[in-house]
Design a protein around this motif. Structure first.
Motif, PDB file in Angstrom:
ATOM      1  N   ILE A  54       0.740  -1.332   0.037  1.00  0.00           N
ATOM      2  CA  ILE A  54      -0.074  -0.074   0.363  1.00  0.00           C
ATOM      3  C   ILE A  54       0.979   1.221  -0.008  1.00  0.00           C
ATOM      4  CG2 ILE A  54      -1.393   1.328   1.228  1.00  0.00           C
ATOM      5  CD1 ILE A  54      -2.857  -1.572   1.989  1.00  0.00           C
ATOM      6  N   PHE A  55       1.643   1.285   0.876  1.00  0.00           N
ATOM      7  CA  PHE A  55       2.750   2.483   0.993  1.00  0.00           C
ATOM      8  C   PHE A  55       3.618   2.663  -0.405  1.00  0.00           C
ATOM      9  CE2 PHE A  55       1.895   1.938   5.653  1.00  0.00           C
ATOM     10  CZ  PHE A  55       1.325   3.137   5.754  1.00  0.00           C
ATOM     11  N   SER A  56       4.194   1.508  -0.735  1.00  0.00           N
ATOM     12  CA  SER A  56       4.698   1.632  -2.220  1.00  0.00           C
ATOM     13  C   SER A  56       3.760   1.937  -3.358  1.00  0.00           C
ATOM     14  CB  SER A  56       5.350   0.001  -2.540  1.00  0.00           C
ATOM     15  OG  SER A  56       6.295  -0.426  -1.541  1.00  0.00           O
ATOM     16  N   HIS A  57       2.681   1.564  -3.421  1.00  0.00           N
ATOM     17  CA  HIS A  57       1.709   2.159  -4.303  1.00  0.00           C
ATOM     18  C   HIS A  57       1.480   3.604  -4.013  1.00  0.00           C
ATOM     19  CE1 HIS A  57      -2.111   2.603  -6.146  1.00  0.00           C
ATOM     20  NE2 HIS A  57      -1.631   1.923  -7.204  1.00  0.00           N
ATOM     21  N   MET A  58       1.603   4.106  -2.679  1.00  0.00           N
ATOM     22  CA  MET A  58       1.283   5.539  -2.657  1.00  0.00           C
ATOM     23  C   MET A  58       2.355   6.194  -3.384  1.00  0.00           C
ATOM     24  SD  MET A  58       1.644   7.487   0.826  1.00  0.00           S
ATOM     25  CE  MET A  58       3.527   7.239   1.303  1.00  0.00           C
ATOM     26  N   PHE A  59       3.496   5.754  -3.408  1.00  0.00           N
ATOM     27  CA  PHE A  59       4.530   6.606  -4.139  1.00  0.00           C
ATOM     28  C   PHE A  59       4.763   6.436  -5.391  1.00  0.00           C
ATOM     29  CE2 PHE A  59       6.733   6.150   0.438  1.00  0.00           C
ATOM     30  CZ  PHE A  59       7.113   7.422   0.346  1.00  0.00           C
ATOM     31  N   GLU A  60       4.038   5.331  -5.999  1.00  0.00           N
ATOM     32  CA  GLU A  60       3.957   5.185  -7.350  1.00  0.00           C
ATOM     33  C   GLU A  60       2.857   6.040  -8.095  1.00  0.00           C
ATOM     34  OE1 GLU A  60       2.933   0.827  -8.023  1.00  0.00           O
ATOM     35  OE2 GLU A  60       4.741   0.326  -7.033  1.00  0.00           O
ATOM     36  N   VAL A  61       1.853   6.404  -7.515  1.00  0.00           N
ATOM     37  CA  VAL A  61       0.594   7.130  -8.091  1.00  0.00           C
ATOM     38  C   VAL A  61       0.581   8.622  -7.603  1.00  0.00           C
ATOM     39  CG1 VAL A  61      -0.673   4.968  -8.289  1.00  0.00           C
ATOM     40  CG2 VAL A  61      -0.900   6.476  -6.291  1.00  0.00           C
ATOM     41  N   LEU A  62       1.266   8.943  -6.576  1.00  0.00           N
ATOM     42  CA  LEU A  62       1.431  10.362  -6.022  1.00  0.00           C
ATOM     43  C   LEU A  62       2.762  10.898  -6.180  1.00  0.00           C
ATOM     44  CD1 LEU A  62      -0.864   9.809  -2.571  1.00  0.00           C
ATOM     45  CD2 LEU A  62      -1.584  10.700  -5.262  1.00  0.00           C
ATOM     46  N   ILE A  63       2.842  12.287  -6.089  1.00  0.00           N
ATOM     47  CA  ILE A  63       3.984  13.078  -6.206  1.00  0.00           C
ATOM     48  C   ILE A  63       4.364  13.640  -4.912  1.00  0.00           C
ATOM     49  CG2 ILE A  63       5.099  14.965  -7.317  1.00  0.00           C
ATOM     50  CD1 ILE A  63       3.492  14.464  -9.772  1.00  0.00           C
ATOM     51  N   ALA A  64       5.451  13.474  -4.264  1.00  0.00           N
ATOM     52  CA  ALA A  64       5.759  14.253  -2.689  1.00  0.00           C
ATOM     53  C   ALA A  64       4.704  13.898  -1.763  1.00  0.00           C
ATOM     54  CB  ALA A  64       6.141  15.520  -3.165  1.00  0.00           C
ATOM     55  N   PRO A  65       4.602  12.645  -1.607  1.00  0.00           N
ATOM     56  CA  PRO A  65       3.454  12.409  -0.597  1.00  0.00           C
ATOM     57  C   PRO A  65       4.246  12.570   0.639  1.00  0.00           C
ATOM     58  CG  PRO A  65       4.181  10.326  -1.429  1.00  0.00           C
ATOM     59  CD  PRO A  65       4.819  11.462  -2.180  1.00  0.00           C
ATOM     60  N   ARG A  66       3.562  13.299   1.659  1.00  0.00           N
ATOM     61  CA  ARG A  66       4.199  13.463   2.946  1.00  0.00           C
ATOM     62  C   ARG A  66       3.145  13.767   4.140  1.00  0.00           C
ATOM     63  NH1 ARG A  66       5.777  18.476   5.899  1.00  0.00           N
ATOM     64  NH2 ARG A  66       4.625  19.620   4.531  1.00  0.00           N
ATOM     65  N   PHE A  67       3.533  13.031   5.313  1.00  0.00           N
ATOM     66  CA  PHE A  67       2.671  12.897   6.478  1.00  0.00           C
ATOM     67  C   PHE A  67       3.390  13.935   7.356  1.00  0.00           C
ATOM     68  CE2 PHE A  67       1.936   8.874   4.830  1.00  0.00           C
ATOM     69  CZ  PHE A  67       0.440   8.589   5.068  1.00  0.00           C
ATOM     70  N   THR A  68       2.262  14.873   8.148  1.00  0.00           N
ATOM     71  CA  THR A  68       2.715  15.670   9.175  1.00  0.00           C
ATOM     72  C   THR A  68       1.777  15.182  10.383  1.00  0.00           C
ATOM     73  OG1 THR A  68       3.483  17.503   7.751  1.00  0.00           O
ATOM     74  CG2 THR A  68       2.949  18.016   9.975  1.00  0.00           C
TER      75      THR A  68
END
Length: 151
Positions: A54-68
């Motif tokens: 799931i987290f790998s997929h997040m990096f594949e489909v989104l640009i610069a994802p970041r949690f605060t």
């Protein structure tokens, strides 16, 4: 968020999420039990490998994802973290922000055995789409994590 005064289990997770990058996924996954469950509005999986996907997929489909992480509460074997998730759908696109929270349960070794995300998909995503029907179906397919073993 300063992790100095947090419960050590929660502090490790906050640090891992706020510094999450594709190369740091193994360190994040080391904080999860092998049979942990992850559930959010788009996914419901069990097992560290499925969660990592799931987290790998997040990096594949989104640009610069970041949690605060903005708040945390830990009581016994449970924690709640409140977070903002920022990302771009496409280069030069409009920055997006999702505000949500996660319920976490720890096993006896201090690893995450349950990670349940709560956020309002309708408010955070769907209402911002100009043509609801077709785009909602496209977005759901796009955000849904493929099953293990598919590329």
């Amino acid at each position: 968020m300063s992790a100095l005064s947090l419960d050590p289990r929660t502090a490790r997770l906050v640090q891992a999420f706020e510094g999450l990058r594709p190369e740091s996924l193994p360190a994040l996954m080391a904080l999860y039990a092998a049979d942990a469950r992850f559930k959010d509005p788009f996914n419901d999986v069990r097992g560290a490998a499925a969660i990592e996907r799931i987290f790998s997929h997040m990096f594949e489909v989104l640009i610069a994802p970041r949690f605060t992480v903005t708040e945390t509460v830990t009581e016994g074997a449970q924690a709640v973290i409140v977070w903002d998730f920022e990302f771009l759908r496409e280069a030069g696109g409009t920055p997006r922000r999702i505000h949500g929270s996660s319920l976490l349960r720890f096993d006896t070794e201090g690893r995450v055995s349950l990670h349940r995300d709560y956020w309002d998909a309708a408010e955070e995503l769907y209402e911002k789409l100009p043509v609801i029907g077709a785009l909602m179906r496209w977005l759901r397919r796009r955000l849904q994590t493929p099953p293990l073993g598919s590329a």
